[in-house]
Design a protein around this motif. Structure first.
Motif, PDB file in Angstrom:
ATOM      1  N   MET A   1       0.838  -1.178   0.000  1.00 15.82           N
ATOM      2  CA  MET A   1       0.000   0.000   0.000  1.00 15.82           C
ATOM      3  C   MET A   1       0.889   1.250   0.000  1.00 15.82           C
ATOM      4  SD  MET A   1      -2.920   0.891   2.705  1.00 15.82           S
ATOM      5  CE  MET A   1      -3.838   2.357   2.591  1.00 15.82           C
ATOM      6  N   ASP A   2       0.541   2.243  -0.843  1.00 20.25           N
ATOM      7  CA  ASP A   2       1.306   3.486  -0.931  1.00 20.25           C
ATOM      8  C   ASP A   2       1.089   4.338   0.311  1.00 20.25           C
ATOM      9  OD1 ASP A   2       2.234   2.892  -3.440  1.00 20.25           O
ATOM     10  OD2 ASP A   2       0.661   4.003  -4.480  1.00 20.25           O
ATOM     11  N   ARG A   3       2.175   4.910   0.789  1.00 20.75           N
ATOM     12  CA  ARG A   3       2.078   5.874   1.885  1.00 20.75           C
ATOM     13  C   ARG A   3       1.885   7.255   1.286  1.00 20.75           C
ATOM     14  NH1 ARG A   3       7.299   5.382   5.032  1.00 20.75           N
ATOM     15  NH2 ARG A   3       6.878   7.580   5.210  1.00 20.75           N
ATOM     16  N   ARG A   4       1.004   8.028   1.849  1.00 24.77           N
ATOM     17  CA  ARG A   4       0.758   9.396   1.408  1.00 24.77           C
ATOM     18  C   ARG A   4       1.688  10.351   2.148  1.00 24.77           C
ATOM     19  NH1 ARG A   4      -1.562   8.676  -3.244  1.00 24.77           N
ATOM     20  NH2 ARG A   4      -3.248   7.205  -3.070  1.00 24.77           N
ATOM     21  N   VAL A   5       2.011  11.440   1.491  1.00 26.72           N
ATOM     22  CA  VAL A   5       2.868  12.449   2.106  1.00 26.72           C
ATOM     23  C   VAL A   5       2.060  13.227   3.126  1.00 26.72           C
ATOM     24  CG1 VAL A   5       4.159  14.573   1.674  1.00 26.72           C
ATOM     25  CG2 VAL A   5       4.312  12.684   0.063  1.00 26.72           C
ATOM     26  N   ASP A   6       2.593  13.315   4.329  1.00 26.86           N
ATOM     27  CA  ASP A   6       1.993  14.152   5.370  1.00 26.86           C
ATOM     28  C   ASP A   6       2.946  15.323   5.581  1.00 26.86           C
ATOM     29  OD1 ASP A   6       1.003  15.427   7.587  1.00 26.86           O
ATOM     30  OD2 ASP A   6       0.742  13.593   8.767  1.00 26.86           O
ATOM     31  N   PRO A   7       2.596  16.519   5.062  1.00 31.31           N
ATOM     32  CA  PRO A   7       3.506  17.660   5.162  1.00 31.31           C
ATOM     33  C   PRO A   7       3.752  18.129   6.585  1.00 31.31           C
ATOM     34  CG  PRO A   7       1.389  18.354   4.271  1.00 31.31           C
ATOM     35  CD  PRO A   7       1.346  16.863   4.389  1.00 31.31           C
ATOM     36  N   MET A   8       3.016  17.599   7.540  1.00 30.82           N
ATOM     37  CA  MET A   8       3.208  17.976   8.944  1.00 30.82           C
ATOM     38  C   MET A   8       4.280  17.105   9.609  1.00 30.82           C
ATOM     39  SD  MET A   8       1.243  20.447   8.840  1.00 30.82           S
ATOM     40  CE  MET A   8       1.249  21.070  10.492  1.00 30.82           C
ATOM     41  N   GLU A   9       4.584  15.979   9.031  1.00 28.92           N
ATOM     42  CA  GLU A   9       5.602  15.074   9.574  1.00 28.92           C
ATOM     43  C   GLU A   9       6.971  15.446   9.019  1.00 28.92           C
ATOM     44  OE1 GLU A   9       5.118  12.649  11.855  1.00 28.92           O
ATOM     45  OE2 GLU A   9       3.032  13.303  11.968  1.00 28.92           O
ATOM     46  N   PRO A  10       8.020  15.274   9.788  1.00 25.43           N
ATOM     47  CA  PRO A  10       9.374  15.639   9.321  1.00 25.43           C
ATOM     48  C   PRO A  10       9.761  14.973   7.997  1.00 25.43           C
ATOM     49  CG  PRO A  10       9.415  15.167  11.671  1.00 25.43           C
ATOM     50  CD  PRO A  10       8.036  14.816  11.174  1.00 25.43           C
ATOM     51  N   GLU A  11       9.434  13.712   7.830  1.00 26.44           N
ATOM     52  CA  GLU A  11       9.770  12.996   6.600  1.00 26.44           C
ATOM     53  C   GLU A  11       9.034  13.599   5.399  1.00 26.44           C
ATOM     54  OE1 GLU A  11       8.414   8.777   5.593  1.00 26.44           O
ATOM     55  OE2 GLU A  11      10.449   8.480   6.416  1.00 26.44           O
ATOM     56  N   GLY A  12       7.763  13.942   5.595  1.00 25.87           N
ATOM     57  CA  GLY A  12       6.971  14.565   4.533  1.00 25.87           C
ATOM     58  C   GLY A  12       7.484  15.954   4.194  1.00 25.87           C
ATOM     59  N   ARG A  13       7.833  16.736   5.218  1.00 27.27           N
ATOM     60  CA  ARG A  13       8.381  18.085   4.994  1.00 27.27           C
ATOM     61  C   ARG A  13       9.681  18.010   4.212  1.00 27.27           C
ATOM     62  NH1 ARG A  13       6.785  19.293  10.241  1.00 27.27           N
ATOM     63  NH2 ARG A  13       8.908  19.021  10.999  1.00 27.27           N
ATOM     64  N   ALA A  14      10.537  17.069   4.587  1.00 24.02           N
ATOM     65  CA  ALA A  14      11.827  16.924   3.900  1.00 24.02           C
ATOM     66  C   ALA A  14      11.616  16.541   2.436  1.00 24.02           C
ATOM     67  CB  ALA A  14      12.696  15.883   4.605  1.00 24.02           C
ATOM     68  N   ALA A  15      10.681  15.633   2.176  1.00 19.87           N
ATOM     69  CA  ALA A  15      10.402  15.221   0.800  1.00 19.87           C
ATOM     70  C   ALA A  15       9.856  16.389  -0.019  1.00 19.87           C
ATOM     71  CB  ALA A  15       9.418  14.053   0.784  1.00 19.87           C
ATOM     72  N   LEU A  16       8.929  17.151   0.573  1.00 18.72           N
ATOM     73  CA  LEU A  16       8.352  18.305  -0.120  1.00 18.72           C
ATOM     74  C   LEU A  16       9.391  19.399  -0.347  1.00 18.72           C
ATOM     75  CD1 LEU A  16       4.853  18.552   1.568  1.00 18.72           C
ATOM     76  CD2 LEU A  16       5.395  17.723  -0.719  1.00 18.72           C
ATOM     77  N   ASP A  17      10.249  19.623   0.639  1.00 16.69           N
ATOM     78  CA  ASP A  17      11.315  20.618   0.482  1.00 16.69           C
ATOM     79  C   ASP A  17      12.224  20.251  -0.684  1.00 16.69           C
ATOM     80  OD1 ASP A  17      10.341  22.024   2.652  1.00 16.69           O
ATOM     81  OD2 ASP A  17      11.944  21.390   4.031  1.00 16.69           O
ATOM     82  N   GLY A  18      12.613  18.992  -0.742  1.00 12.96           N
ATOM     83  CA  GLY A  18      13.489  18.531  -1.817  1.00 12.96           C
ATOM     84  C   GLY A  18      12.827  18.649  -3.180  1.00 12.96           C
ATOM     85  N   LEU A  19      11.548  18.271  -3.260  1.00 16.41           N
ATOM     86  CA  LEU A  19      10.828  18.363  -4.529  1.00 16.41           C
ATOM     87  C   LEU A  19      10.661  19.817  -4.951  1.00 16.41           C
ATOM     88  CD1 LEU A  19       9.324  16.984  -6.835  1.00 16.41           C
ATOM     89  CD2 LEU A  19       7.268  17.012  -5.405  1.00 16.41           C
ATOM     90  N   TYR A  20      10.324  20.685  -3.999  1.00  8.88           N
ATOM     91  CA  TYR A  20      10.162  22.109  -4.309  1.00  8.88           C
ATOM     92  C   TYR A  20      11.465  22.692  -4.858  1.00  8.88           C
ATOM     93  CZ  TYR A  20       9.064  27.033  -3.950  1.00  8.88           C
ATOM     94  OH  TYR A  20       8.859  28.337  -4.255  1.00  8.88           O
ATOM     95  N   THR A  21      12.557  22.384  -4.207  1.00 10.95           N
ATOM     96  CA  THR A  21      13.860  22.884  -4.645  1.00 10.95           C
ATOM     97  C   THR A  21      14.186  22.377  -6.045  1.00 10.95           C
ATOM     98  OG1 THR A  21      14.642  23.026  -2.374  1.00 10.95           O
ATOM     99  CG2 THR A  21      16.328  22.925  -4.087  1.00 10.95           C
ATOM    100  N   ALA A  22      13.935  21.102  -6.293  1.00  8.07           N
ATOM    101  CA  ALA A  22      14.231  20.524  -7.605  1.00  8.07           C
ATOM    102  C   ALA A  22      13.351  21.127  -8.697  1.00  8.07           C
ATOM    103  CB  ALA A  22      14.050  19.003  -7.560  1.00  8.07           C
ATOM    104  N   LEU A  23      12.053  21.294  -8.414  1.00  9.29           N
ATOM    105  CA  LEU A  23      11.151  21.873  -9.413  1.00  9.29           C
ATOM    106  C   LEU A  23      11.501  23.328  -9.699  1.00  9.29           C
ATOM    107  CD1 LEU A  23       7.723  20.341  -8.351  1.00  9.29           C
ATOM    108  CD2 LEU A  23       9.055  19.791 -10.399  1.00  9.29           C
ATOM    109  N   SER A  24      11.866  24.077  -8.664  1.00  9.89           N
ATOM    110  CA  SER A  24      12.268  25.477  -8.860  1.00  9.89           C
ATOM    111  C   SER A  24      13.510  25.557  -9.734  1.00  9.89           C
ATOM    112  CB  SER A  24      12.542  26.150  -7.513  1.00  9.89           C
ATOM    113  OG  SER A  24      11.366  26.237  -6.770  1.00  9.89           O
ATOM    114  N   ALA A  25      14.483  24.715  -9.451  1.00  6.99           N
ATOM    115  CA  ALA A  25      15.710  24.703 -10.258  1.00  6.99           C
ATOM    116  C   ALA A  25      15.407  24.306 -11.697  1.00  6.99           C
ATOM    117  CB  ALA A  25      16.730  23.755  -9.638  1.00  6.99           C
ATOM    118  N   LEU A  26      14.530  23.328 -11.886  1.00  8.68           N
ATOM    119  CA  LEU A  26      14.160  22.898 -13.239  1.00  8.68           C
ATOM    120  C   LEU A  26      13.464  24.024 -13.993  1.00  8.68           C
ATOM    121  CD1 LEU A  26      13.856  20.725 -15.418  1.00  8.68           C
ATOM    122  CD2 LEU A  26      11.733  20.027 -14.281  1.00  8.68           C
ATOM    123  N   ALA A  27      12.509  24.679 -13.345  1.00  3.77           N
ATOM    124  CA  ALA A  27      11.778  25.767 -13.999  1.00  3.77           C
ATOM    125  C   ALA A  27      12.733  26.881 -14.397  1.00  3.77           C
ATOM    126  CB  ALA A  27      10.687  26.305 -13.071  1.00  3.77           C
TER     127      ALA A  27
END
Length: 156
Positions: free
Chosen positions: A1-27
């Motif tokens: 079963m897939d785990r959903r990202v919880d932006p309130m949890e440290p692991e979710g925040r870290a994943a979102l931070d990394g994705l945001y940084t990567a998407l910003s750099a790509l754009a």
């Protein structure tokens, strides 16, 4: 079963931070000044970045768009779009017509020359992306679906 990202949890925040940084750099990498200068040089696209954005929306639209619709699609204010449309019209890349029943309103569409400019820009961008992704597997490239879902979720 897939785990959903919880932006309130440290692991979710870290994943979102990394994705945001990567998407910003790509754009920025794909649309920044250097990329656009290279695009102008290699693809023969003579318009500035803002005008190319307007042209892309118009070329993708099956029908002429009102300035307000174009501004909404670009997520900018209508006066900015009006100036770009006039500039593109002066260059023969866009044609405008008056709105029936409202002579103040105008609809814009990309001309054949405008569509060709967009096609050259898109072809060059795809070539650059293909060169950058040459070592990726098809499974790795499926992240495009994730990016499209992000874009859809971020649009108002």
């Amino acid at each position: 079963m897939d785990r959903r990202v919880d932006p309130m949890e440290p692991e979710g925040r870290a994943a979102l931070d990394g994705l945001y940084t990567a998407l910003s750099a790509l754009a920025y990498t794909m649309t920044g000044n250097r990329a656009h200068s290279r695009l102008r040089r290699e693809a023969g696209v003579s318009v500035d970045r803002a005008s190319l954005a307007v042209l892309r929306v118009l070329a993708a639209s099956p029908e002429p768009l009102r300035v307000g619709e174009l501004a909404e699609a670009l997520m900018v204010n209508a006066p900015h779009v009006t100036r770009e449309v006039r500039r593109l019209e002066d260059g023969g890349l866009v044609a405008t017509t008056r709105e029936p029943g409202d002579q103040r309103a105008r609809r814009a569409r990309a001309t054949g020359e405008g569509r060709e400019a967009v096609a050259r820009a898109e072809a060059m961008g795809k070539r650059w992306l293909g060169e950058a992704l040459g070592e990726f597997s098809l499974e790795e490239l499926e992240t495009a679906a994730v990016i499209n879902r992000i874009v859809t979720g971020l649009r108002p």
